[in-house]
Design an enzyme around this catalytic site. Structure first.
Site, mmCIF file in Angstrom:
data_model
loop_
_atom_site.group_PDB
_atom_site.id
_atom_site.type_symbol
_atom_site.label_atom_id
_atom_site.label_comp_id
_atom_site.label_asym_id
_atom_site.label_seq_id
_atom_site.Cartn_x
_atom_site.Cartn_y
_atom_site.Cartn_z
ATOM 1 N N TYR A 288 -1.093 -0.619 10.265
ATOM 2 C CA TYR A 288 -1.263 -1.123 8.840
ATOM 3 C C TYR A 288 0.045 -0.404 8.158
ATOM 4 O O TYR A 288 0.704 -1.178 7.260
ATOM 5 C CB TYR A 288 -2.384 -0.460 8.508
ATOM 6 C CG TYR A 288 -2.619 -0.925 6.897
ATOM 7 C CD1 TYR A 288 -2.604 -2.069 6.255
ATOM 8 C CD2 TYR A 288 -3.129 0.354 6.193
ATOM 9 C CE1 TYR A 288 -2.807 -2.303 4.973
ATOM 10 C CE2 TYR A 288 -3.419 -0.107 4.867
ATOM 11 C CZ TYR A 288 -3.352 -1.060 4.027
ATOM 12 O OH TYR A 288 -3.661 -1.598 3.106
ATOM 13 N N SER B 273 0.742 -1.192 -0.110
ATOM 14 C CA SER B 273 0.128 -0.005 0.003
ATOM 15 C C SER B 273 0.873 1.175 0.313
ATOM 16 O O SER B 273 1.925 1.248 0.543
ATOM 17 C CB SER B 273 -0.966 0.059 1.266
ATOM 18 O OG SER B 273 -1.492 1.218 1.340
ATOM 19 N N LYS C 289 3.083 -2.332 6.028
ATOM 20 C CA LYS C 289 3.335 -2.102 4.993
ATOM 21 C C LYS C 289 4.464 -1.801 4.383
ATOM 22 O O LYS C 289 5.464 -2.066 3.512
ATOM 23 C CB LYS C 289 1.983 -1.348 4.155
ATOM 24 C CG LYS C 289 0.653 -2.125 4.242
ATOM 25 C CD LYS C 289 0.789 -3.323 3.289
ATOM 26 C CE LYS C 289 -0.700 -3.837 3.298
ATOM 27 N NZ LYS C 289 -0.847 -5.149 2.521
#
Ligand SMILES: NC(=O)c1ccc[n+]([C@@H]2O[C@H](COP(=O)([O-])OP(=O)(O)OC[C@H]3O[C@@H](n4cnc5c(N)ncnc54)[C@H](O)[C@@H]3O)[C@@H](O)[C@H]2O)c1
Length: 250
Positions: A155, A142, A159
């Site tokens: 998150y 991402s 990533k």
């Protein structure tokens, strides 16, 4: 090319990746938590005359991950490509600022976005080496791994860790012809993303639209194929230009 796609049963990027690999001539093993999803994905491919097998298991289980790889090798005789799709924040951990996050929230974000990828990459590399080397790993990442990830610290950090993992795998296994790269997605028009972003014209995105799942899938096929044989350790950003434009239009 034989490919294992973990999370390939999903109706967003996962299904698009499964379809794109099969359309490119790969035999695909589609692994998913939900056996109905992996079954639907493979039924669709098999009914079109393509080669596919459905696998079921939870990426939080180390034995499930090893099983995905060994069952893929058993089904097709060898494994050439691993694609990891499972991930996200709000599907697993609510969006929240860092001071609100518990250790359990952080651990879950890490587990669903990085820890299982480490295990899957390790299992795939062992299979690639046992076959005499050669192989490609592609992880769906991402832009939160290259930019700030407000409300999604776990998150974003996970990533970003994927991008680092790809570089390390690239450096450690280049001589074995094993490559690892990341597809760093911007806002892709999946059901979850459509509810979080405006669907239709999006002025914040230079291309003014959300990405299609097939945009991410095409990048994954490229990074797995011989077309990218001299590309390793990279993050290919697929975001319609979000990360290249500053805040002030000229
Ligand atoms: N949609 C976006 O805008 C966007 C943006 C950036 C990055 N991404 C990345 O795309 C990936 C997900 O794409 P998507 O939402 O389109 O996926 P998807 O909905 O197509 O598929 C995800 C699949 O993962 C499976 N899954 C969930 N938990 C699992 C578990 N514990 N074990 C095994 N399988 C499990 C689900 O059953 C589902 O089928 C993630 O890595 C996410 O970070 C998406």
């Amino acid at each position: 090319m034989n490919a294992l796609i973990i999370g390939g049963g999903g109706d967003g990027i996962g299904r698009a990746v499964s379809r794109a690999f099969a359309a490119a001539g790969a035999a695909v093993a589609v692994a998913d938590l939900d056996p109905e999803r992996s079954g639907e994905a493979t039924d669709e491919l098999v009914s079109s005359g393509l080669r596919a097998v459905a696998l079921a298991g939870d990426v939080r289980s180390p034995s499930a991950i090893d099983g995905f790889v060994s069952q893929s090798v058993a089904a097709f005789g060898r494994l050439d490509t691993l694609v990891t799709v499972v991930g996200g924040q709000v599907a697993f951990v609510p969006a929240m600022r860092l001071h609100e996050m518990s250790d359990d929230d952080w651990d879950l974000a890490y587990e669903m976005n990085l820890r299982y990828v480490v295990r899957a990459a390790r299992a795939a590399i062992r299979a690639f080496l046992a076959q005499g080397g050669g192989g490609s790993i592609v992880s769906v990442g991402s832009v939160t791994g290259v930019m700030a990830a407000p409300m999604q610290a776990g998150y974003g950090a996970a990533k970003a860790g994927l991008a680092s993992l790809a570089k390390t795998v690239a450096a450690e296994y280049a001589a074995d012809a094993i490559r690892m790269n990341v597809v760093a997605c911007g806002a892709i028009a999946t059901a979850a993303a459509k509810s979080a972003h405006v669907d239709g014209e999006v002025p914040e995105i230079p291309m003014r639209r959300l990405g299609a799942p097939r945009d991410a899938a095409a990048a994954a096929v490229y990074l797995a194929s011989p077309l990218s044989s001299y590309v390793t350790g990279q993050s290919l950003v697929v975001d319609g230009g979000v990360t290249v434009r500053g805040p002030f239009a000229v």
